[in-house]
Design a protein around this motif. Sequence first.
Motif, mmCIF file in Angstrom:
data_model
loop_
_atom_site.group_PDB
_atom_site.id
_atom_site.type_symbol
_atom_site.label_atom_id
_atom_site.label_comp_id
_atom_site.label_asym_id
_atom_site.label_seq_id
_atom_site.Cartn_x
_atom_site.Cartn_y
_atom_site.Cartn_z
ATOM 1 N N UNK A 10 0.832 -1.198 0.000
ATOM 2 C CA UNK A 10 0.000 0.000 0.000
ATOM 3 C C UNK A 10 0.865 1.246 0.000
ATOM 4 N N UNK A 11 1.952 1.243 0.753
ATOM 5 C CA UNK A 11 2.876 2.377 0.820
ATOM 6 C C UNK A 11 3.520 2.618 -0.553
ATOM 7 N N UNK A 17 1.015 7.258 -6.494
ATOM 8 C CA UNK A 17 -0.081 8.228 -6.587
ATOM 9 C C UNK A 17 0.390 9.609 -6.165
ATOM 10 N N UNK A 18 1.241 9.674 -5.152
ATOM 11 C CA UNK A 18 1.766 10.957 -4.680
ATOM 12 C C UNK A 18 2.627 11.618 -5.760
ATOM 13 N N UNK A 41 -3.984 18.466 -4.256
ATOM 14 C CA UNK A 41 -4.153 17.060 -4.616
ATOM 15 C C UNK A 41 -3.105 16.128 -3.993
ATOM 16 N N UNK A 42 -1.839 16.552 -3.816
ATOM 17 C CA UNK A 42 -0.868 15.638 -3.200
ATOM 18 C C UNK A 42 -1.049 15.429 -1.695
ATOM 19 N N UNK A 43 -1.893 16.210 -1.046
ATOM 20 C CA UNK A 43 -1.992 16.106 0.409
ATOM 21 C C UNK A 43 -2.594 14.794 0.923
ATOM 22 N N UNK A 47 -0.528 12.260 3.465
ATOM 23 C CA UNK A 47 -0.957 11.866 4.808
ATOM 24 C C UNK A 47 -0.868 10.347 4.956
ATOM 25 N N UNK A 48 -1.317 9.621 3.939
ATOM 26 C CA UNK A 48 -1.235 8.158 3.985
ATOM 27 C C UNK A 48 0.213 7.680 3.987
#
Length: 73
Positions: A10-11, A17-18, A41-43, A47-48
């Motif tokens: 997931x990371x 995506x980031x 949008x990158x926030x 956070x994840x």
Amino acid sequence: MHWNHWIRQFHRWTSIAFVLAVAASFIALAQEKPLVWVSYAPLPPLVLLVATGLYLFALPYLSRWRGRRDARA
């Protein structure tokens, strides 16, 4: 699938995506009439990434701590 493996995967996918969100942000802000909202949008992926990254960073320390605790018992 093992829990730690799932978080690691997931990371990795969240980091992709980031990067795409940051690239889209740069492109959107470079336009003649920039779309300022795209800069946010990158926030969510960030956070994840922080949450999963801190977990992955702490894993070796937690396993070492668990090992000492089990050895004492």
